[in-house]
Structures are given as structure tokens and as C-alpha cells.
Design a protein around this motif. Sequence first.
Motif, short mmCIF file in Angstrom:
data_model
loop_
_atom_site.label_atom_id
_atom_site.label_comp_id
_atom_site.label_asym_id
_atom_site.label_seq_id
_atom_site.Cartn_x
_atom_site.Cartn_y
_atom_site.Cartn_z
N GLN A 1 51.62 46.80 33.37
CA GLN A 1 51.94 46.00 34.56
C GLN A 1 53.32 46.37 35.07
N LEU A 2 53.38 46.79 36.33
CA LEU A 2 54.64 47.13 37.00
C LEU A 2 54.95 46.04 38.01
N GLU A 3 56.16 45.49 37.95
CA GLU A 3 56.52 44.36 38.79
C GLU A 3 57.77 44.68 39.61
N ALA A 4 57.93 43.97 40.71
CA ALA A 4 59.16 43.99 41.50
C ALA A 4 59.50 42.53 41.80
N ARG B 1 44.71 46.13 39.79
CA ARG B 1 44.68 44.80 40.39
C ARG B 1 46.09 44.42 40.81
N TYR B 2 46.19 43.64 41.88
CA TYR B 2 47.49 43.28 42.43
C TYR B 2 47.66 41.77 42.43
N GLY B 3 48.92 41.33 42.47
CA GLY B 3 49.13 39.90 42.45
C GLY B 3 50.53 39.50 42.89
N LEU B 4 50.70 38.19 43.02
CA LEU B 4 51.98 37.59 43.38
C LEU B 4 52.33 36.52 42.35
N TRP C 1 62.79 32.61 40.94
CA TRP C 1 62.41 34.01 41.01
C TRP C 1 61.05 34.15 41.68
N GLY C 2 60.72 35.36 42.12
CA GLY C 2 59.43 35.59 42.74
C GLY C 2 59.25 37.06 43.11
N GLY C 3 57.99 37.47 43.25
CA GLY C 3 57.72 38.85 43.64
C GLY C 3 56.27 39.21 43.46
N GLY C 4 56.02 40.51 43.34
CA GLY C 4 54.65 40.99 43.20
C GLY C 4 54.50 41.97 42.06
N PHE C 5 53.26 42.33 41.75
CA PHE C 5 53.00 43.24 40.64
C PHE C 5 51.69 43.99 40.85
N VAL C 6 51.56 45.09 40.10
CA VAL C 6 50.30 45.82 40.04
C VAL C 6 49.95 45.99 38.58
N GLU C 7 48.70 45.68 38.23
CA GLU C 7 48.22 45.80 36.86
C GLU C 7 47.27 46.99 36.77
#
Length: 205
Positions: free
Chosen positions: A73-76, A23-26, A54-60
Motif C-alpha cells: 500500500q502506497l499512501e500520500a 484498489r484505491y481509497g481515501l 490527517w488525511g489523504g489517499g492511497f493505492v493498494e
Amino acid sequence: MKKILFCLMIFASTGIFAQTSFRYGLKLGADYSLTALQVPNTLDTKLTPKAGFWGGGFVEMSPNSAGNKFKLQLEALYMTNNFTVSNTGYDDYKNHLDYLSVPLLAEYFVRPKFSLNAGPTFNFCIGATQSQYDGNSLKTVTNNISDQIKSFQVGLAVGATYYIFQGLFLDLRYNPFLGQANKNATTEYNKLTPSTATLGIGYKF
């Protein structure tokens, strides 16, 4: 034999990814600097924390099934770290550090709407400036101090996430860096240790 083992490894890894749900998110929010500065006792120096964003996206990733309580969960994230250093009898120095942070977190869902998160962060300094008021020119002068700050630091992230409604969530986190940020260890200001507390909102699709 080597070819057989190689084929088995490919088959196993393919099976793992086939069973993993993504799953992906912001997310975005505000941060508050908790950076520490250690200087000699002979100096009357104070560090005042400031707010940033701060802000960015992630994949779970959910191994085995989407209902697994353990997830990765990997984030940038783009993150700021703002603070002012004051010296008695001198001008205040306003510092602004910009980071690209890549957290890799282990999540455990205590309840369906509440998770605890922890893991390492990999932080790349992409900009650093220092501003001070110049009494001679009667204006604020901003200098680039990127060459004085380490370009990469490992840190930690510890926090919690609460889901308000479906994919909408609140995120609270503490982000300490490991070790000092200054490149120049010979100066008296060689104990600058960045850290932040963050609060934000996000959405998981």
C-alpha cells in the motif's frame, strides 16, 4: 544478447503488472503527538502533546490475485504534529508542524477483515510555526520556524486495519520518525524527535 535480455525484462515486468490487482481509497482522522524533547537536566522544561488531524489517499496493490493475503500500500497523507513546550518562569511555546507523509506499507491480512501493516515512511516538512503569548503586546505572536526543522525525515509506520463493512475501515497506527528534527544541533533544544499515534476512518473503492 543484450537486446534479448532487455526484451525479456520488459516482458516479465509487463506480466507482473498484468497480474497485479489495484484498489484505491481515501482516509482521514485524528492524530496525537508523541513527540519527545530532550533538554539538559538543569532546565525545568515539559512537552505537552496535543491533538491534530490527517488525511489523504492511497493505492493498494495485490500481486498475483486480488485474494492474495500479502499486499503493498502506497499512501500520500497530510499530517500535523502539535505540541506545547513549557518552561518554568517563561511563556508556553505552541508548536505546529505540517508534513506530507508518503508511507510504503506491507499488509498481511490475518483475516479477511483484519490486516497488520508496517513499513517505512518518507516525511516532508511543508510548514512549521511556533506561537507564544506576548505580555507586552497582550496578544499571541506566531513565528515561522520552518528554517529550524529538517525538510525531510525517514520514519516508520506500524498499525492495523479493520474493515467494518465492505470497503469501509478503521485504521490505527504508530508513526515514529528516525532521528531528531532540529537542524541546529548546537542549541540545547537539539533532541526533538517527532512521532504520532493516529486513528482514522477510510474507504477502499
